[in-house]
Design a protein around this motif. Structure first.
Motif, PDB file in Angstrom:
ATOM      1  N   GLU A  70      41.568  40.808  29.414  1.00 57.68           N
ATOM      2  CA  GLU A  70      40.651  40.131  29.731  1.00 57.68           C
ATOM      3  C   GLU A  70      39.940  40.393  31.032  1.00 57.68           C
ATOM      4  O   GLU A  70      38.831  40.135  31.187  1.00 57.68           O
ATOM      5  CB  GLU A  70      40.984  38.702  29.671  1.00 57.68           C
ATOM      6  CG  GLU A  70      39.787  37.563  29.716  1.00 57.68           C
ATOM      7  CD  GLU A  70      40.139  35.991  29.613  1.00 57.68           C
ATOM      8  OE1 GLU A  70      39.300  35.425  29.567  1.00 57.68           O
ATOM      9  OE2 GLU A  70      41.251  36.018  29.540  1.00 57.68           O
ATOM     10  N   PHE A  71      40.877  40.939  31.837  1.00 55.15           N
ATOM     11  CA  PHE A  71      40.244  41.173  33.243  1.00 55.15           C
ATOM     12  C   PHE A  71      40.778  42.761  33.711  1.00 55.15           C
ATOM     13  O   PHE A  71      41.961  42.948  33.150  1.00 55.15           O
ATOM     14  CB  PHE A  71      40.701  40.244  34.228  1.00 55.15           C
ATOM     15  CG  PHE A  71      39.730  39.429  34.988  1.00 55.15           C
ATOM     16  CD1 PHE A  71      38.772  40.128  35.763  1.00 55.15           C
ATOM     17  CD2 PHE A  71      39.700  38.145  34.849  1.00 55.15           C
ATOM     18  CE1 PHE A  71      37.873  39.509  36.687  1.00 55.15           C
ATOM     19  CE2 PHE A  71      38.767  37.486  35.817  1.00 55.15           C
ATOM     20  CZ  PHE A  71      37.867  38.236  36.526  1.00 55.15           C
ATOM     21  N   GLY A  72      39.907  43.206  34.500  1.00 54.83           N
ATOM     22  CA  GLY A  72      40.477  44.539  34.796  1.00 54.83           C
ATOM     23  C   GLY A  72      40.164  44.730  36.432  1.00 54.83           C
ATOM     24  O   GLY A  72      39.252  43.934  36.837  1.00 54.83           O
ATOM     25  N   VAL A  73      41.178  45.170  36.989  1.00 57.62           N
ATOM     26  CA  VAL A  73      40.885  45.164  38.587  1.00 57.62           C
ATOM     27  C   VAL A  73      40.853  46.747  38.955  1.00 57.62           C
ATOM     28  O   VAL A  73      42.081  47.409  38.720  1.00 57.62           O
ATOM     29  CB  VAL A  73      42.137  44.638  39.380  1.00 57.62           C
ATOM     30  CG1 VAL A  73      41.648  44.508  40.969  1.00 57.62           C
ATOM     31  CG2 VAL A  73      42.315  43.374  38.934  1.00 57.62           C
ATOM     32  N   VAL A  74      39.693  47.337  39.541  1.00 57.72           N
ATOM     33  CA  VAL A  74      39.797  48.695  39.814  1.00 57.72           C
ATOM     34  C   VAL A  74      39.261  49.103  41.208  1.00 57.72           C
ATOM     35  O   VAL A  74      38.685  48.383  41.659  1.00 57.72           O
ATOM     36  CB  VAL A  74      38.861  49.526  38.789  1.00 57.72           C
ATOM     37  CG1 VAL A  74      39.432  49.316  37.195  1.00 57.72           C
ATOM     38  CG2 VAL A  74      37.501  48.710  38.472  1.00 57.72           C
ATOM     39  N   GLY A  75      39.366  50.341  41.418  1.00 57.01           N
ATOM     40  CA  GLY A  75      38.982  50.763  42.787  1.00 57.01           C
ATOM     41  C   GLY A  75      37.885  51.858  42.710  1.00 57.01           C
ATOM     42  O   GLY A  75      37.536  52.438  43.602  1.00 57.01           O
ATOM     43  N   GLY A  76      36.972  51.542  41.754  1.00 57.15           N
ATOM     44  CA  GLY A  76      35.633  52.343  41.662  1.00 57.15           C
ATOM     45  C   GLY A  76      34.780  51.528  40.505  1.00 57.15           C
ATOM     46  O   GLY A  76      35.212  50.993  39.584  1.00 57.15           O
ATOM     47  N   ARG A  77      33.589  51.777  40.673  1.00 59.32           N
ATOM     48  CA  ARG A  77      32.779  51.219  39.843  1.00 59.32           C
ATOM     49  C   ARG A  77      31.983  52.367  38.972  1.00 59.32           C
ATOM     50  O   ARG A  77      31.577  53.296  39.522  1.00 59.32           O
ATOM     51  CB  ARG A  77      31.223  50.251  40.468  1.00 59.32           C
ATOM     52  CG  ARG A  77      30.586  49.884  39.721  1.00 59.32           C
ATOM     53  CD  ARG A  77      29.323  49.008  40.357  1.00 59.32           C
ATOM     54  NE  ARG A  77      28.603  48.377  39.650  1.00 59.32           N
ATOM     55  CZ  ARG A  77      28.055  47.063  40.031  1.00 59.32           C
ATOM     56  NH1 ARG A  77      28.025  46.555  41.033  1.00 59.32           N
ATOM     57  NH2 ARG A  77      27.112  46.556  39.116  1.00 59.32           N
TER      58      ARG A  77
END
Length: 301
Positions: free
Chosen positions: A142-149
């Motif tokens: 449901e959610f993602g946490v990432v270091g780039g867009r």
């Protein structure tokens, strides 16, 4: 067939009476007869024998009775389950994190989340940023946490924390006593990089280009699939690398790695909470987002 018809059938079969079935379900006896007739018509068989001893289920009726009881009982659990979900009393939250968020930031937030919402179970999946977004798009999480867009029209990215990428080298490296190195010195040194799709790799390449350094000129010794693998390779003397400052605090304190400033190069990046556009978040996901925003204050525009 609907739940009301099944409830009526169960009450008649258990009581052996159409009139008692009507009383138990708060409808008229004629309506009870209509519901039973509708079921018999739908299934093409007689479900109740009308005898002098009352309404008794036929062999086919016994099969329906057994399964109808289970179905009606399960249906009664639905409002309870949804009420628990709404109140975050009992919920499972599936999230995915790229290397740095998955290894450092999300685990650091779990104690606060669990203390506030002890009924929430977190299922964390990890991968590079592209893997995380792929899991999000395919609705595995449901959610993602990432270091780039990344350019993904189906996803929404909300910045919530800022990170600095620093150049690290092994203890005892010749740069240990230097206050800073030049861009030319960097180009002459073997470098360990993250794999394609990594937010760290993307941010590093972009920052080097902005500083006038062509990433294609770097002496790449290895492309590795995780931040931990990169650190181990640097400690082993394979090369130097740009990594998240969050991820090397322990090694810098222990003295197994050193941080080396590069003149004219400053690499900042943002971490993002990624979710699907136009989709309502579960209460557990809203709680997770709130805590992440609290712990890692979003940079001001």
């Amino acid at each position: 067939m609907n739940l009301k018809q099944l409830e009526v059938f169960i009450k008649v079969a258990e009581s052996g009476s159409f009139s008692k079935g009507a009383e138990a379900t708060f409808i008229t006896q004629s309506t009870v007869s209509q519901h039973i007739s509708a079921l018999e018509s739908e299934f093409g068989m007689k479900l109740l024998d009308r005898t002098g001893k009352g309404a008794l289920p036929t062999e086919g009726g016994k099969i329906l009775l057994d399964r109808a009881r289970k179905l009606v009982e399960y249906a009664k659990e639905i409002p309870v389950a949804l009420a628990r979900f709404k109140g975050i009393e009992e919920a499972e939250l599936n999230i995915a994190g790229s290397s740095i968020p998955g290894e450092y930031m999300i685990p650091a937030a779990l104690p606060l989340l669990i203390s506030r919402f002890p009924g929430v179970t977190i299922v964390l999946r990890q991968g590079d940023s592209r893997d995380v977004l792929g899991k999000l798009i395919s609705e595995e999480v449901e959610f993602g946490v990432v270091g780039g867009r990344f350019e993904e029209e189906a996803l929404e990215f909300v910045p919530f924390a800022e990170d600095e990428l620093v150049l690290i080298a092994p203890y005892g490296h010749r740069w240990d006593r230097k206050s800073a190195i030049s861009k030319e010195e960097l180009l002459g040194e073997p470098v360990v990089l993250r794999e394609t799709g990594s937010g760290t790799g993307k941010a590093t390449a972009q920052a080097l280009r902005e500083a006038g350094i062509d990433p294609g000129r770097l002496r790449v010794a290895a492309h590795l699939g995780s931040n931990e693998a990169v650190k181990r390779a640097v400690i082993a003397g394979i090369g130097v690398s740009f990594v998240s400052a969050v991820s090397v605090q322990y090694e810098l304190e222990q003295g197994t790695l050193i941080q080396v400033p590069v003149t004219g190069v400053s690499i900042k990046r943002q971490f993002y909470l990624a979710s699907r556009k136009g989709r309502e978040l579960s209460p557990a996901a809203v709680a997770f987002r709130t805590i992440m925003m609290e712990m890692y204050k979003a940079p001001s525009d």
